[in-house]
Scaffold this active site. Structure first.
Site, short mmCIF file in Angstrom:
data_model
loop_
_atom_site.label_atom_id
_atom_site.label_comp_id
_atom_site.label_asym_id
_atom_site.label_seq_id
_atom_site.Cartn_x
_atom_site.Cartn_y
_atom_site.Cartn_z
N GLY A 40 0.79 -1.22 0.00
CA GLY A 40 0.00 0.00 0.00
C GLY A 40 0.83 1.27 0.00
O GLY A 40 0.31 2.34 -0.30
N CYS A 73 -26.93 -9.38 -17.45
CA CYS A 73 -26.27 -9.06 -18.71
C CYS A 73 -27.18 -9.44 -19.87
O CYS A 73 -27.72 -10.55 -19.90
CB CYS A 73 -24.94 -9.81 -18.81
SG CYS A 73 -24.17 -9.72 -20.44
N CYS A 86 -25.19 -12.48 -21.92
CA CYS A 86 -24.93 -13.80 -21.34
C CYS A 86 -25.82 -14.09 -20.13
O CYS A 86 -25.78 -15.19 -19.59
CB CYS A 86 -23.46 -13.95 -20.95
SG CYS A 86 -23.00 -13.08 -19.44
#
Lengths: 190, 290
Positions: free
Chosen positions: B32, B240, B243
């Site tokens: 980080g 979606c 799909c």
């Protein structure tokens, strides 16, 4: 003279050998406790193959190197100078320090970074007789649950980890194997 | 022959790669923390992934199989050109399949398919400093990181709530790494934030800003929030249309002049694989017939 010996043992294909060496070091540093095989360097004694790979992969004229008494020989100096051009310095200015654990002590002679720049710290390349996934229990980033590694001195390394985000990082080498212990790893008995 | 004959393997010279590699190891050791590095000019403009490209170049080995995505898609300009760049300069295999890849360079998405151990995800980062829009002075943000003084970031999220009734930050949502450094996850949608605790290695490169940072596998990554306003990985309330997936990040696409729209997976590889497996969304049948 040892000049011929100093010129041998570098990477045959510098770009590709260094890429492989770095991938092993990257995986070692990202997954503390994991032991990776390396190849490509044939350094002069007492440097191990793994320490040689780490030096060739990471050191250059921009990285001051400290050789601990165990490794501070003309042959080693010549080899590192020829292949990397890294300058030799005392422990308080070292980007990399190389030696056995006992020879590298005390740990507090190395820079641990500053709160603003914790990256300005030494990376110790510690030469060991063997690496094994036994001994001290490791926890922290890069470790799913726990890992184990035969650390040279779990107590001193735990003290170093307590300095996080300051502290030094360790690359542990034995023969053609490398492991790493970054300062982020917590070390405990269980 | 591991080189194209014209370029050093993976384009960069060896000294540059060593410098980047040292920064990457420091980044992994201090998850980080943004490690400064001497970013080079690359044969592409800033904002096109110069940081990610340098990190990828420093990591690649000839045996790698590289995938490059831009907002989840393998076939957009940025992804295609970076993929071609490494085909030419490193001679590596390339793929569009997440599962077949060993190194993935990404602009602003994490693939839907979970990464496995050994895979590397390289992020392109525009502004690595999460505090930059709150405090423009580098000297000050550096001090704030040194002291772990992140109160201002919570103030910003609080102001979101005061103004909008919810944390409206939708991308580049700040995270806390191992409870120490607050980190910008790059402009990924916050939908992707929970995926950052993964088995793969995550490396972040910001070329213009000259910073590298990293997350080792299984690093604790917590999205900042409040007890009464917990983190919510927002997602469009649709399946979606291609799909039928109900658990993926969706792009909204306008399809006519009458306000018609469709939602499709942003991850093209994931969507294609699902359709190949027989999944069909609302508009998939007409599309396939056309």
């Amino acid at each position: 003279m040892s000049t011929i010996a100093a010129m041998k043992g570098g990477f045959n294909d510098p770009a590709v050998d260094a890429a492989h060496g770095f991938r092993a070091l990257l995986n070692a540093m990202a997954m503390p406790g994991a032991i990776n095989d390396v190849t490509g360097a044939v350094p002069v004694a007492p440097l191990s193959v793994a320490a040689g790979v780490a030096i060739l992969t990471l050191c250059d004229p921009e990285t001051p190197v400290y050789l601990a008494p165990s490794h501070d020989t003309d042959a080693v100096r010549d080899w590192i100078t020829f292949h990397t051009g890294a300058p030799f310095v005392g422990p308080s200015h070292a980007a990399f320090a190389i030696g056995t654990w006992e020879a590298l002590m005390p740990l507090d002679q190395f820079p641990i970074g500053t709160p603003e720049y914790p990256d300005r710290s030494t990376t110790l390349i510690v030469e060991m007789d063997a690496l094994a996934q036994t001994g001290a229990t490791l926890r922290g980033p890069g470790i799913r649950e726990t890992a184990q590694l035969n650390l040279p001195d779990a107590g001193a390394m735990a003290d170093n980890a307590a300095l996080f985000p300051l502290g030094v990082d360790f690359i542990l080498t034995a023969g053609a194997q490398v492991a790493a212990l970054p300062r982020s790893t917590k070390i405990g008995e269980r | 022959m591991t080189q194209s004959g014209q370029y050093n393997f993976a384009y960069l010279d060896e000294q540059t790669k060593r410098m980047i590699r040292r920064a990457l190891l420091k980044g992994l050791a201090i998850p980080g923390y943004q490690v400064p590095f001497a970013s080079r000019e690359m044969p592409m403009p800033y904002g096109w992934g110069t940081g990610g490209v340098q990190v990828t170049a420093a990591c690649l080995v000839p045996e790698d199989c590289l995938k490059v995505i831009d907002q989840g898609a393998d076939d957009t300009t940025n992804a295609v050109s970076i993929r071609k760049f490494f085909q030419r300069t490193a001679g590596v295999d390339v793929t569009e399949q997440t599962t077949a890849s060993t190194v993935i360079q990404t602009r602003h998405r994490i693939p839907e398919t979970p990464l496995r151990e050994g895979q590397i995800l390289v992020y392109q980062v525009p502004i690595p400093e999460p505090l930059r829009f709150i405090e423009p002075r580098e000297t000050e943000t550096r001090k704030m990181h040194a002291l772990a003084e992140y109160g201002l970031m919570h103030v910003k999220l609080y102001e979101d709530i005061a103004r909008h009734g919810a944390i409206s930050t939708a991308y580049a949502y700040p995270v806390s790494v191992e409870g120490r450094y607050v980190m910008d996850p790059s402009p990924i949608p916050k939908f992707d934030n929970p995926k950052m605790e993964m088995a793969g290695i995550q490396l972040f490169g910001a070329g213009r800003e000259q910073r590298i940072y990293a997350l080792p596998p299984y690093t604790r990554v917590v999205s900042l929030d409040f007890e009464d306003y917990p983190f919510d990985p927002m997602r469009a309330e649709h399946p979606c249309d291609m799909c039928g997936a109900e658990d993926t990040y969706l792009d909204e696409v306008i399809i006519d002049d009458a306000g018609g729209r469709m939602f499709v997976c942003s991850d093209t590889d994931h969507c294609t694989a699902r359709r190949a497996a027989g999944h069909r969304g609302r508009l998939a049948a007409t599309e396939d017939a056309a």
